[in-house]
Design a protein around this motif. Structure first.
Motif, PDB file in Angstrom:
ATOM      1  N   GLN A  60       0.943  -1.026  -0.138  1.00  0.00           N
ATOM      2  CA  GLN A  60       0.090   0.033   0.006  1.00  0.00           C
ATOM      3  C   GLN A  60       0.856   1.272  -0.208  1.00  0.00           C
ATOM      4  OE1 GLN A  60      -2.761  -0.527   3.474  1.00  0.00           O
ATOM      5  NE2 GLN A  60      -4.240  -1.531   1.929  1.00  0.00           N
ATOM      6  N   ILE A  61       2.041   1.049   0.584  1.00  0.00           N
ATOM      7  CA  ILE A  61       2.988   2.212   0.548  1.00  0.00           C
ATOM      8  C   ILE A  61       3.465   2.581  -0.761  1.00  0.00           C
ATOM      9  CG2 ILE A  61       4.951   3.222   1.620  1.00  0.00           C
ATOM     10  CD1 ILE A  61       2.877   3.182   3.623  1.00  0.00           C
ATOM     11  N   PHE A  62       4.055   1.592  -1.304  1.00  0.00           N
ATOM     12  CA  PHE A  62       4.295   1.884  -2.850  1.00  0.00           C
ATOM     13  C   PHE A  62       3.377   2.232  -3.552  1.00  0.00           C
ATOM     14  CE2 PHE A  62       8.055  -1.037  -1.713  1.00  0.00           C
ATOM     15  CZ  PHE A  62       9.363  -0.492  -2.460  1.00  0.00           C
ATOM     16  N   ALA A  63       2.212   1.625  -3.510  1.00  0.00           N
ATOM     17  CA  ALA A  63       1.189   2.173  -4.220  1.00  0.00           C
ATOM     18  C   ALA A  63       0.621   3.746  -3.927  1.00  0.00           C
ATOM     19  CB  ALA A  63      -0.158   1.440  -4.148  1.00  0.00           C
ATOM     20  N   ALA A  64       0.592   4.113  -3.004  1.00  0.00           N
ATOM     21  CA  ALA A  64       0.283   5.429  -2.449  1.00  0.00           C
ATOM     22  C   ALA A  64       1.369   6.561  -3.184  1.00  0.00           C
ATOM     23  CB  ALA A  64      -0.052   5.488  -0.978  1.00  0.00           C
ATOM     24  N   ILE A  65       2.561   6.288  -2.745  1.00  0.00           N
ATOM     25  CA  ILE A  65       3.592   6.864  -3.416  1.00  0.00           C
ATOM     26  C   ILE A  65       3.450   6.929  -4.941  1.00  0.00           C
ATOM     27  CG2 ILE A  65       6.101   6.721  -3.888  1.00  0.00           C
ATOM     28  CD1 ILE A  65       6.528   5.607  -0.997  1.00  0.00           C
ATOM     29  N   ALA A  66       3.287   5.925  -5.598  1.00  0.00           N
ATOM     30  CA  ALA A  66       3.153   5.678  -7.032  1.00  0.00           C
ATOM     31  C   ALA A  66       1.861   6.994  -7.348  1.00  0.00           C
ATOM     32  CB  ALA A  66       2.994   4.913  -7.616  1.00  0.00           C
ATOM     33  N   GLU A  67       0.707   6.706  -6.899  1.00  0.00           N
ATOM     34  CA  GLU A  67      -0.295   7.497  -6.984  1.00  0.00           C
ATOM     35  C   GLU A  67       0.343   9.127  -6.774  1.00  0.00           C
ATOM     36  OE1 GLU A  67      -4.724   8.265  -5.304  1.00  0.00           O
ATOM     37  OE2 GLU A  67      -4.114   6.375  -5.186  1.00  0.00           O
ATOM     38  N   LYS A  68       0.794   9.380  -5.684  1.00  0.00           N
ATOM     39  CA  LYS A  68       0.820  10.748  -5.342  1.00  0.00           C
ATOM     40  C   LYS A  68       2.146  11.313  -6.110  1.00  0.00           C
ATOM     41  CE  LYS A  68       0.461  13.299  -1.161  1.00  0.00           C
ATOM     42  NZ  LYS A  68      -0.630  13.442  -0.450  1.00  0.00           N
ATOM     43  N   ALA A  69       2.961  10.450  -6.386  1.00  0.00           N
ATOM     44  CA  ALA A  69       4.351  11.038  -7.329  1.00  0.00           C
ATOM     45  C   ALA A  69       3.772  11.191  -8.625  1.00  0.00           C
ATOM     46  CB  ALA A  69       5.333  10.269  -6.962  1.00  0.00           C
ATOM     47  N   ALA A  70       3.105  10.588  -9.226  1.00  0.00           N
ATOM     48  CA  ALA A  70       2.908  10.484 -10.652  1.00  0.00           C
ATOM     49  C   ALA A  70       2.901  12.003 -11.050  1.00  0.00           C
ATOM     50  CB  ALA A  70       2.232   9.704 -11.169  1.00  0.00           C
ATOM     51  N   PRO A  71       1.896  12.800 -10.803  1.00  0.00           N
ATOM     52  CA  PRO A  71       1.304  13.973 -11.162  1.00  0.00           C
ATOM     53  C   PRO A  71       2.311  14.996 -10.884  1.00  0.00           C
ATOM     54  CG  PRO A  71      -0.297  13.536  -9.595  1.00  0.00           C
ATOM     55  CD  PRO A  71       0.655  11.915  -9.764  1.00  0.00           C
ATOM     56  N   ILE A 100       5.958  -7.620  -6.525  1.00  0.00           N
ATOM     57  CA  ILE A 100       4.421  -7.365  -6.073  1.00  0.00           C
ATOM     58  C   ILE A 100       3.582  -7.272  -7.187  1.00  0.00           C
ATOM     59  CG2 ILE A 100       2.940  -5.866  -4.382  1.00  0.00           C
ATOM     60  CD1 ILE A 100       5.487  -4.973  -3.001  1.00  0.00           C
ATOM     61  N   ASP A 101       2.893  -8.202  -7.691  1.00  0.00           N
ATOM     62  CA  ASP A 101       1.976  -8.313  -8.768  1.00  0.00           C
ATOM     63  C   ASP A 101       0.976  -7.146  -8.625  1.00  0.00           C
ATOM     64  OD1 ASP A 101       3.556 -10.232 -10.089  1.00  0.00           O
ATOM     65  OD2 ASP A 101       2.168 -12.046  -9.247  1.00  0.00           O
ATOM     66  N   SER A 102       0.582  -6.780  -7.723  1.00  0.00           N
ATOM     67  CA  SER A 102      -0.695  -5.973  -7.487  1.00  0.00           C
ATOM     68  C   SER A 102      -0.138  -4.664  -7.647  1.00  0.00           C
ATOM     69  CB  SER A 102      -1.334  -6.058  -6.040  1.00  0.00           C
ATOM     70  OG  SER A 102      -0.519  -5.971  -5.303  1.00  0.00           O
ATOM     71  N   LEU A 103       1.020  -4.217  -7.679  1.00  0.00           N
ATOM     72  CA  LEU A 103       1.375  -2.954  -7.960  1.00  0.00           C
ATOM     73  C   LEU A 103       1.743  -2.294  -9.457  1.00  0.00           C
ATOM     74  CD1 LEU A 103       4.548  -2.242  -5.521  1.00  0.00           C
ATOM     75  CD2 LEU A 103       2.231  -1.193  -5.594  1.00  0.00           C
ATOM     76  N   VAL A 104       1.360  -3.443 -10.416  1.00  0.00           N
ATOM     77  CA  VAL A 104       1.449  -3.054 -11.834  1.00  0.00           C
ATOM     78  C   VAL A 104       0.590  -1.981 -12.330  1.00  0.00           C
ATOM     79  CG1 VAL A 104       1.240  -3.901 -14.144  1.00  0.00           C
ATOM     80  CG2 VAL A 104       2.331  -5.365 -12.586  1.00  0.00           C
ATOM     81  N   LEU A 105      -0.868  -2.082 -11.870  1.00  0.00           N
ATOM     82  CA  LEU A 105      -1.675  -0.957 -12.242  1.00  0.00           C
ATOM     83  C   LEU A 105      -1.524   0.294 -11.568  1.00  0.00           C
ATOM     84  CD1 LEU A 105      -4.916  -2.940 -13.029  1.00  0.00           C
ATOM     85  CD2 LEU A 105      -3.248  -1.670 -14.775  1.00  0.00           C
ATOM     86  N   LEU A 110       3.000   6.301 -12.856  1.00  0.00           N
ATOM     87  CA  LEU A 110       4.240   6.732 -12.476  1.00  0.00           C
ATOM     88  C   LEU A 110       5.464   6.363 -13.567  1.00  0.00           C
ATOM     89  CD1 LEU A 110       6.229   8.220 -10.403  1.00  0.00           C
ATOM     90  CD2 LEU A 110       6.462   5.813  -9.464  1.00  0.00           C
ATOM     91  N   PHE A 111       5.266   5.340 -14.148  1.00  0.00           N
ATOM     92  CA  PHE A 111       6.381   4.958 -15.001  1.00  0.00           C
ATOM     93  C   PHE A 111       6.178   5.795 -16.370  1.00  0.00           C
ATOM     94  CE2 PHE A 111       6.750   0.914 -12.911  1.00  0.00           C
ATOM     95  CZ  PHE A 111       8.032   0.734 -12.750  1.00  0.00           C
ATOM     96  N   SER A 112       4.848   6.156 -16.667  1.00  0.00           N
ATOM     97  CA  SER A 112       4.476   7.040 -17.889  1.00  0.00           C
ATOM     98  C   SER A 112       5.094   8.523 -17.553  1.00  0.00           C
ATOM     99  CB  SER A 112       3.147   7.049 -17.912  1.00  0.00           C
ATOM    100  OG  SER A 112       2.712   7.984 -19.067  1.00  0.00           O
ATOM    101  N   ALA A 113       4.976   9.047 -16.405  1.00  0.00           N
ATOM    102  CA  ALA A 113       5.756  10.233 -15.987  1.00  0.00           C
ATOM    103  C   ALA A 113       6.924  10.497 -15.889  1.00  0.00           C
ATOM    104  CB  ALA A 113       4.629  10.780 -14.735  1.00  0.00           C
ATOM    105  N   ILE A 114       7.562   9.222 -15.512  1.00  0.00           N
ATOM    106  CA  ILE A 114       9.078   9.074 -15.425  1.00  0.00           C
ATOM    107  C   ILE A 114       9.475   9.422 -16.858  1.00  0.00           C
ATOM    108  CG2 ILE A 114      11.027   7.648 -15.144  1.00  0.00           C
ATOM    109  CD1 ILE A 114       9.629   6.618 -12.486  1.00  0.00           C
ATOM    110  N   VAL A 115       8.961   8.679 -17.847  1.00  0.00           N
ATOM    111  CA  VAL A 115       9.315   8.591 -19.400  1.00  0.00           C
ATOM    112  C   VAL A 115       9.066  10.024 -19.825  1.00  0.00           C
ATOM    113  CG1 VAL A 115       8.620   7.943 -21.419  1.00  0.00           C
ATOM    114  CG2 VAL A 115       8.963   6.278 -19.694  1.00  0.00           C
TER     115      VAL A 115
END
Length: 129
Positions: A60-71, A100-105, A110-115
């Motif tokens: 959940q921490i990784f997912a929350a960081i990804a969601e918050k950091a992407a924009p 962690i398979d559930s982190l893909v979506l 975040l990966f798109s924003a990094i690119v």
């Protein structure tokens, strides 16, 4: 931990002496802030990745960081170490997603924003040459 600035909290979590539990508490503190700094957020992901902390407690921490950091990941372009920060972030999340398979979506944006941010930095670098 609440009295620490975003940057102080990110650096605190990066200290090798921090335990997974301490990093999770730091992450929760930072994630709860409405205007958390992108660099501080991703430093926490680096910390968890360095500890190989890929489990139910950190998913959940990784997912929350990804969601918050992407924009807001574009904030890293303001740093002279922006390319390094983007590389470290991509590496931390790539390893996390492989564990962690559930982190893909949750990590896709975040990966798109990094690119996109990396392309912006590359263009700036080439135009400065």
């Amino acid at each position: 931990l609440g009295e620490k600035s975003d940057a102080e909290l990110g650096l605190w979590c990066l200290a090798p002496v921090r335990t997974e539990t301490e990093i999770i508490e730091g992450a929760k503190t930072l994630i709860s802030r409405s205007d958390a700094d992108a660099l501080a957020l991703v430093m926490i992901a680096w910390s968890l990745s360095a500890k190989r902390a890929f489990n139910q407690n950190t998913t959940q921490i990784f997912a929350a960081i990804a969601e918050k950091a992407a924009p807001i990941i574009h904030q890293l372009t303001k740093s002279p170490r922006g390319p390094e920060a983007l590389t470290n972030t991509a590496r931390a999340f790539a390893v996390a997603v492989s564990e962690i398979d559930s982190l893909v979506l949750p990590s896709a944006a975040l990966f798109s924003a990094i690119v996109t941010t990396s392309a912006t930095l590359r263009e700036k670098f080439l135009s400065d040459q």
